[in-house]
Design an enzyme around this catalytic site. Sequence first.
Site, PDB file in Angstrom:
ATOM      1  N   PHE A 122       0.968  -0.946   0.334  1.00 53.22           N
ATOM      2  CA  PHE A 122      -0.091  -0.202   0.143  1.00 53.22           C
ATOM      3  C   PHE A 122       1.093   1.264   0.006  1.00 53.22           C
ATOM      4  O   PHE A 122       1.759   1.491   1.127  1.00 53.22           O
ATOM      5  CB  PHE A 122      -0.606  -0.267   1.181  1.00 53.22           C
ATOM      6  CG  PHE A 122      -2.008   1.469   1.210  1.00 53.22           C
ATOM      7  CD1 PHE A 122      -2.806   1.598   0.877  1.00 53.22           C
ATOM      8  CD2 PHE A 122      -1.350   2.476   1.805  1.00 53.22           C
ATOM      9  CE1 PHE A 122      -4.227   2.239   0.812  1.00 53.22           C
ATOM     10  CE2 PHE A 122      -2.433   3.310   1.419  1.00 53.22           C
ATOM     11  CZ  PHE A 122      -3.864   3.001   1.054  1.00 53.22           C
ATOM     12  N   ILE A 156       7.878   2.216   1.341  1.00 58.08           N
ATOM     13  CA  ILE A 156       6.697   1.415   1.401  1.00 58.08           C
ATOM     14  C   ILE A 156       7.236   0.407   1.176  1.00 58.08           C
ATOM     15  O   ILE A 156       8.002  -0.408   0.921  1.00 58.08           O
ATOM     16  CB  ILE A 156       6.408   1.597  -0.278  1.00 58.08           C
ATOM     17  CG1 ILE A 156       6.345   3.174  -0.342  1.00 58.08           C
ATOM     18  CG2 ILE A 156       4.851   0.894  -0.067  1.00 58.08           C
ATOM     19  CD1 ILE A 156       5.005   3.615  -0.010  1.00 58.08           C
ATOM     20  N   GLN A 336      15.612  -4.599  30.406  1.00 54.05           N
ATOM     21  CA  GLN A 336      15.954  -3.601  31.614  1.00 54.05           C
ATOM     22  C   GLN A 336      16.211  -5.074  32.440  1.00 54.05           C
ATOM     23  O   GLN A 336      17.194  -5.556  33.524  1.00 54.05           O
ATOM     24  CB  GLN A 336      14.842  -2.835  32.367  1.00 54.05           C
ATOM     25  CG  GLN A 336      15.696  -2.775  33.431  1.00 54.05           C
ATOM     26  CD  GLN A 336      16.500  -1.718  33.353  1.00 54.05           C
ATOM     27  OE1 GLN A 336      17.446  -0.810  32.132  1.00 54.05           O
ATOM     28  NE2 GLN A 336      18.147  -1.404  34.428  1.00 54.05           N
ATOM     29  N   ILE A 337      15.294  -6.115  32.579  1.00 57.81           N
ATOM     30  CA  ILE A 337      15.032  -7.319  33.359  1.00 57.81           C
ATOM     31  C   ILE A 337      16.151  -8.498  32.977  1.00 57.81           C
ATOM     32  O   ILE A 337      17.014  -8.663  33.633  1.00 57.81           O
ATOM     33  CB  ILE A 337      13.962  -7.839  33.816  1.00 57.81           C
ATOM     34  CG1 ILE A 337      12.748  -7.207  33.604  1.00 57.81           C
ATOM     35  CG2 ILE A 337      13.762  -9.609  33.643  1.00 57.81           C
ATOM     36  CD1 ILE A 337      11.219  -8.084  34.232  1.00 57.81           C
ATOM     37  N   GLU A 363       1.489   3.594   9.463  1.00 53.11           N
ATOM     38  CA  GLU A 363      -0.480   3.762   9.934  1.00 53.11           C
ATOM     39  C   GLU A 363      -0.651   4.933  10.760  1.00 53.11           C
ATOM     40  O   GLU A 363      -1.970   4.868  11.612  1.00 53.11           O
ATOM     41  CB  GLU A 363      -0.604   2.554  10.466  1.00 53.11           C
ATOM     42  CG  GLU A 363      -0.694   1.462   9.244  1.00 53.11           C
ATOM     43  CD  GLU A 363      -1.669   0.396   9.032  1.00 53.11           C
ATOM     44  OE1 GLU A 363      -2.606  -0.176   9.712  1.00 53.11           O
ATOM     45  OE2 GLU A 363      -0.704  -0.946   8.579  1.00 53.11           O
ATOM     46  N   GLY A 364       0.235   5.977  10.917  1.00 56.84           N
ATOM     47  CA  GLY A 364       0.012   7.261  11.600  1.00 56.84           C
ATOM     48  C   GLY A 364       0.471   6.969  12.640  1.00 56.84           C
ATOM     49  O   GLY A 364       0.857   5.981  14.080  1.00 56.84           O
TER      50      GLY A 364
END
Length: 385
Positions: A122, A156, A336-337, A363-364
């Site tokens: 897309f 893309i 971190q763990i 996607e925004g």
Amino acid sequence: MEYFLTEQQKTIKSLARRIAEEKILPMRATLDETEEFPWDIVRDLADADMFRVFLPEEYEGLGGGCLDLCLVIEELSRICSAVAVTYATSALGSLPLLEYGSEDQKQKYLPDIASGKKLAAFALTEATAGSDAGAIKTTADRGNGGYVLNGTKQYITNGGEAEIYTVIALTNKEKGARGASAFLVEKDTPGFSFGKKEKKMGIRASATRELVFRNCLVPEENMIGKEGMGFIMTMRILDRSRPGIGAQAVGLGQGALEVAVDYAQQRIQFGHPIIALPVVQNTLANMATEVEAARALVYAVARTIDSGAKRFTEESAMAKVFASDMVMRVATDAVQICGGAGYMRDYPVEKMMRDAKIMQIYEGTNEVLKMAIAIELRKRKAAWE
Ligand SMILES: Cc1cc2nc3c(=O)[nH]c(=O)nc-3n(C[C@H](O)[C@H](O)[C@H](O)COP(=O)(O)OP(=O)(O)OC[C@H]3O[C@@H](n4cnc5c(N)ncnc54)[C@H](O)[C@@H]3O)c2cc1C
């Protein structure tokens, strides 16, 4: 948590998990290092009918919906988000066709997408049009019995690997976003080529490329939907696909959580496994709660979409924002763990943390989607009053 999946959904989910564990896991680190497109895995997914899950039976799909698609994306992303986005983007690329395409277009293209023989993509984003998607400059001028495309699309996913591209271009420059239309462009169309292949922080085995159109003649019958509807269609399609980004985040969060729990049980410091430390327990409990909350939201929004609801902009944006913010925290906590080991490429959480970041961006961006949520809230407030 019991999500009351149908028998078909349970089968799809467990099959996706099996492929992820048997086929993707052994290749994960190599694919990330080499940035090689995962064609063998795409073929495994196709052989297992995974590209069929969300497509209607009349186009050789399995007749599932958004939730079925999310279940597969989640399981793939639990092991490798680069493969998950490759798979999810083929669905995104085919959604305009599915929702707005003519019967002829659907018959011509969807069965090959369903079989996994062809991937879809897309293409909206351009160098000067990211969050401001209405600022695209690619043009599609009528001429020679079709539309002549000129312009360059950027970033893309599946670029260069997909055979079928949904491309948004201006059929009327004066009208801006309201002059945009959607086109199906096949990979081997003269005048269509591929530019820069991006080198990325994460999801490195996925392909992210420029698409270049130079006097590329696309037949008239390849317009999807009506002229001038390209931008509105895009907004509606992204509303449908954003739970898929949420599902990527949930899967990655689950994967990171599992690695962190395993590590915390095995790592001995001060004479005990670090999971005995209240601070580690607190972090793991928060991670698990956040993953589950995101999963519940993503599934609920996917079910809303599958119910045939007409409007879900806000809900879909919420699922994407909540899940992607969650996964950035969870993946960082997992590193971190694991301490210094978590920072090393020998441990998968290093890749997971790099992969997580993109989910807040594509996607925004989350900032832009929060604006969209706020706009809907203002409308809703008017309805409450
Ligand atoms: C790996 C990858 C894959 C992608 N795949 C695809 C694809 O397949 N197809 C496609 O079309 N696109 C794709 N994209 C593009 C992606 O959707 C855009 O990168 C994204 O929408 C953001 O646009 P931008 O990068 O231009 O950032 P910008 O729009 O330039 O944003 C930069 C910063 O400004 C902030 N900002 C911008 N406007 C506002 C505002 N109004 N209010 C508040 N903050 C704002 C943003 O939140 C962000 O923090 C991909 C991108 C990447 C990185």
